[in-house]
Scaffold this active site. Structure first.
Site, short mmCIF file in Angstrom:
data_model
loop_
_atom_site.label_atom_id
_atom_site.label_comp_id
_atom_site.label_asym_id
_atom_site.label_seq_id
_atom_site.Cartn_x
_atom_site.Cartn_y
_atom_site.Cartn_z
N LYS A 128 7.62 -19.46 -32.20
CA LYS A 128 7.54 -18.00 -32.04
C LYS A 128 7.22 -17.64 -30.59
CE LYS A 128 3.53 -15.74 -33.06
NZ LYS A 128 3.12 -14.92 -31.91
N ASN A 129 6.24 -18.34 -30.02
CA ASN A 129 5.78 -17.96 -28.68
C ASN A 129 6.75 -18.36 -27.57
OD1 ASN A 129 3.60 -16.78 -29.84
ND2 ASN A 129 2.09 -18.28 -29.13
N CYS A 133 -6.67 -5.66 -29.73
CA CYS A 133 -6.25 -6.17 -31.03
C CYS A 133 -7.44 -6.86 -31.65
CB CYS A 133 -5.05 -7.10 -30.89
SG CYS A 133 -5.45 -8.63 -30.09
N ARG A 157 -7.86 -7.78 -24.50
CA ARG A 157 -6.58 -8.27 -23.98
C ARG A 157 -5.88 -7.35 -22.98
NH1 ARG A 157 -3.50 -11.21 -28.93
NH2 ARG A 157 -2.48 -12.36 -27.28
N ASP A 159 -5.06 -20.99 -30.40
CA ASP A 159 -4.29 -20.68 -31.61
C ASP A 159 -4.49 -21.70 -32.73
OD1 ASP A 159 -3.33 -18.39 -30.48
OD2 ASP A 159 -1.30 -19.10 -30.13
N ARG A 176 4.06 -12.68 -39.50
CA ARG A 176 4.36 -12.55 -38.07
C ARG A 176 4.62 -13.92 -37.45
NH1 ARG A 176 0.06 -9.91 -34.73
NH2 ARG A 176 1.64 -10.56 -33.26
C1 UD1 Z 1 -0.28 -16.00 -25.56
C2 UD1 Z 1 0.16 -16.32 -26.97
C3 UD1 Z 1 -1.03 -16.33 -27.92
C4 UD1 Z 1 -2.10 -17.28 -27.39
C5 UD1 Z 1 -2.46 -16.97 -25.95
C6 UD1 Z 1 -3.41 -17.98 -25.34
C7 UD1 Z 1 2.41 -15.42 -27.03
C8 UD1 Z 1 3.35 -14.39 -27.55
N1 UD1 Z 1 1.12 -15.32 -27.39
O1 UD1 Z 1 -0.84 -14.69 -25.59
O2 UD1 Z 1 -0.57 -16.77 -29.20
O3 UD1 Z 1 -3.26 -17.14 -28.19
O4 UD1 Z 1 -1.26 -16.97 -25.14
O5 UD1 Z 1 -2.92 -19.26 -25.45
O6 UD1 Z 1 2.82 -16.33 -26.33
N2 UD1 Z 1 -5.92 -11.73 -19.76
C9 UD1 Z 1 -6.42 -10.84 -18.82
N3 UD1 Z 1 -5.54 -10.12 -18.08
C10 UD1 Z 1 -4.19 -10.24 -18.24
C11 UD1 Z 1 -3.68 -11.16 -19.17
C12 UD1 Z 1 -4.56 -11.89 -19.93
O7 UD1 Z 1 -7.62 -10.71 -18.68
O8 UD1 Z 1 -3.44 -9.54 -17.53
C13 UD1 Z 1 -6.85 -12.51 -20.60
C14 UD1 Z 1 -6.72 -12.13 -22.08
O9 UD1 Z 1 -7.48 -10.99 -22.40
C15 UD1 Z 1 -7.24 -13.37 -22.76
C16 UD1 Z 1 -6.77 -14.49 -21.83
O10 UD1 Z 1 -6.50 -13.87 -20.57
O11 UD1 Z 1 -8.63 -13.36 -22.85
C17 UD1 Z 1 -5.55 -15.24 -22.31
O12 UD1 Z 1 -4.47 -14.35 -22.46
P1 UD1 Z 1 -2.96 -14.78 -22.23
O13 UD1 Z 1 -2.88 -16.21 -21.83
O14 UD1 Z 1 -2.30 -13.77 -21.39
O15 UD1 Z 1 -2.41 -14.66 -23.72
P2 UD1 Z 1 -1.11 -13.92 -24.22
O16 UD1 Z 1 0.02 -14.18 -23.30
O17 UD1 Z 1 -1.43 -12.51 -24.58
#
Ligand code: UD1
Length: 438
Positions: A22-23, A116, A121, A325, A417
């Site tokens: 999915k990711n 969420c 996030r 995850d 999902r």
């Molecule tokens: C992706 C995965 C999700 C997984 C996560 C971490 C997808 C669709 N989802 O989510 O399943 O749990 O990686 O492995 O691929 N953060 C910030 N600022 C930002 C972006 C992120 O502070 O601009 C923080 C987030 O709040 C969180 C952490 O960084 O605490 C990790 O987030 P991120 O690696 O971006 O996860 P996702 O891409 O949302």
């Protein structure tokens, strides 16, 4: 509303085929916006999140159809740049269309995803990166938007979008050196996609290294991008003028695979996973070995055998560390494993929503800051429980597989999902599980 009912106590046995990731699928679908052509994706999982991304792409003007197990995406007529709140709020990954829209159309207006169940996030790292690439990012009315990009060099045109005979050509993004304060998966993907069409060279330092990042880079390179270093700390991208539609097969879902490995371990079962890649699961496999679970790779089939298990500690970390995850599912396993396991969550601020539900099934878990202290109990027992997010739902299913009596899980739309045909796959392995309508 649907529910899942599980009668616990069956040892799972047999073979299960792991679906596409999915990711990996979601960013790759978003990346098709970078082309003016047709892309065909195979090994796409049939999941709610994939349907949502298809809706986002259609809203932007793409034609998307599932045909014979493949997803055909035609982006020839993509000319809209607005991803609305009603779609983005249902799936944060919709925000991944921002980078491709910006790169291709020179503008984007995408709803801010909001918080969420697992934390606030933010998307600040994505936005700072777009600014480094020369975009003027602004906020308003719950949306993030980029309208014309500022000119960094005399030759960069102030008007970004110039229509040419072969489609829309942007003129504005410029290669940059980007350092991410945290190796965010989404920010790395969004920026990597945007940089493929930027003028000149971009480096992304402290980039995320997940297998899904590598898959996205491989896909982009197949479309004609020039990306090196995906899967390492520094990704180097040399901008190209255009990308072309292509055919691509998505990698297997390492989190689905990890969940079935734990399903085997928790039921003391004997499962063989087909189509999974063990090298994407190293930290989980190492931790499970430490706990006493045998995992072998026999010609691409992963065999899981569990004997006596002991408690081990885990701490979630960016890849190649232990995946956040898999934290909830691992906790379900530790909740019935003799000894004390300390499970520390470092990626998300609020990812222990499953704890209160596991407690209702008889688990002994205490939360201390960002750690959960899990004292293994002899058995779990039936209770009505509620799924709170995708991986928490999986943890409750795993707990239900070994709980005494009938476990009733509600709010299972979270599961749809991210887990393709989970009830069918677990039934085929011998679980007593059914989905009912209330
Ligand atoms: C992706 C995965 C999700 C997984 C996560 C971490 C997808 C669709 N989802 O989510 O399943 O749990 O990686 O492995 O691929 N953060 C910030 N600022 C930002 C972006 C992120 O502070 O601009 C923080 C987030 O709040 C969180 C952490 O960084 O605490 C990790 O987030 P991120 O690696 O971006 O996860 P996702 O891409 O949302």
């Amino acid at each position: 509303m649907q529910k899942i009912i599980i009668t616990g106590g069956e040892r799972l046995k047999g073979r299960v085929r792991i679906s596409g990731s999915k990711n990996a699928a979601l960013p790759i679908m978003a990346a098709t916006l970078l082309t003016n052509g047709v892309t065909t994706l195979s090994n796409i999982p049939r999941l709610k999140d994939v349907t949502t991304m298809a809706r986002v792409l259609r809203t932007l003007g793409a034609k998307v159809e599932f045909k014979e197990g493949r997803l055909k995406i035609d982006t020839t007529n993509v000319d809209r740049f607005l991803a609305p709140y009603n779609l983005v709020k249902t799936m944060r990954a919709s925000f991944l269309v921002f980078g491709p829209l910006l790169a291709k159309l020179g503008r984007a207006r995408v709803s801010l995803p909001g918080g969420c169940a697992i934390g606030s996030r933010p998307v600040d790292l994505h936005l700072r990166g777009f600014e480094e690439l020369g975009a003027e990012v602004s906020m308003g009315g719950g949306y993030t938007q980029v309208t014309p990009v500022r000119s960094k060099t005399p030759e960069a045109s102030a008007s970004l979008v110039a229509r040419t005979s072969n489609g829309v050509k942007r003129d504005g993004l410029l290669g940059a050196e980007i350092y991410l304060d945290f190796p965010s998966v989404g920010a790395t993907e969004n920026l990597m996609m945007a940089a493929t069409l930027a003028k000149g060279k971009t480096t992304i330092e402290n980039a995320a290294k997940e297998p899904e990042i590598v898959d996205l880079a491989n896909f982009l390179n197949k479309m004609g991008a020039k990306i090196k270093g995906a899967g390492r700390d520094t990704i180097r991208i040399e901008g190209v003028k255009e990308l072309k539609g292509t055919d691509y097969s998505i990698i297997p879902d390492r989190i689905e695979a990890g969940t079935y490995i734990i399903a085997s371990a928790i039921t003391r079962g004997d499962i063989i996973l087909e189509g999974a890649k063990i090298n994407h699961l190293e930290s989980l496999v190492t931790k499970l070995h430490e706990a006493g679970i045998e995992i072998e790779d026999e010609n691409g089939a992963i065999k899981v055998k569990a004997g006596r298990i002991k408690a081990v500690n885990v701490k979630t970390m960016p890849y190649p560390g232990f995946p956040t995850d898999m934290q909830a599912q691992f906790m379900a396993l530790m909740s019935i494993t003799p000894g004390i396991s300390i499970i520390t969550e470092t990626i998300f601020e609020n990812r222990f929503m499953h704890v209160s539900e596991l407690l209702r099934m008889g688990a002994d878990i205490k939360i201390e800051g960002s750690s959960a202290v899990v004292k293994g109990v002899k058995s779990l027992s039936e209770a009505p429980v509620m799924a709170t997010d995708l991986r928490a739902s999986a943890a409750l299913i795993l707990a239900g597989l070994i709980a005494k009596g009938k476990t009733e899980i509600s709010r299972i739309y979270h599961l749809d999902r991210g887990y393709e045909r989970i009830v069918e796959k677990l039934s085929n392995l011998g679980a007593k599980i059914e989905r009912i309508k209330q």
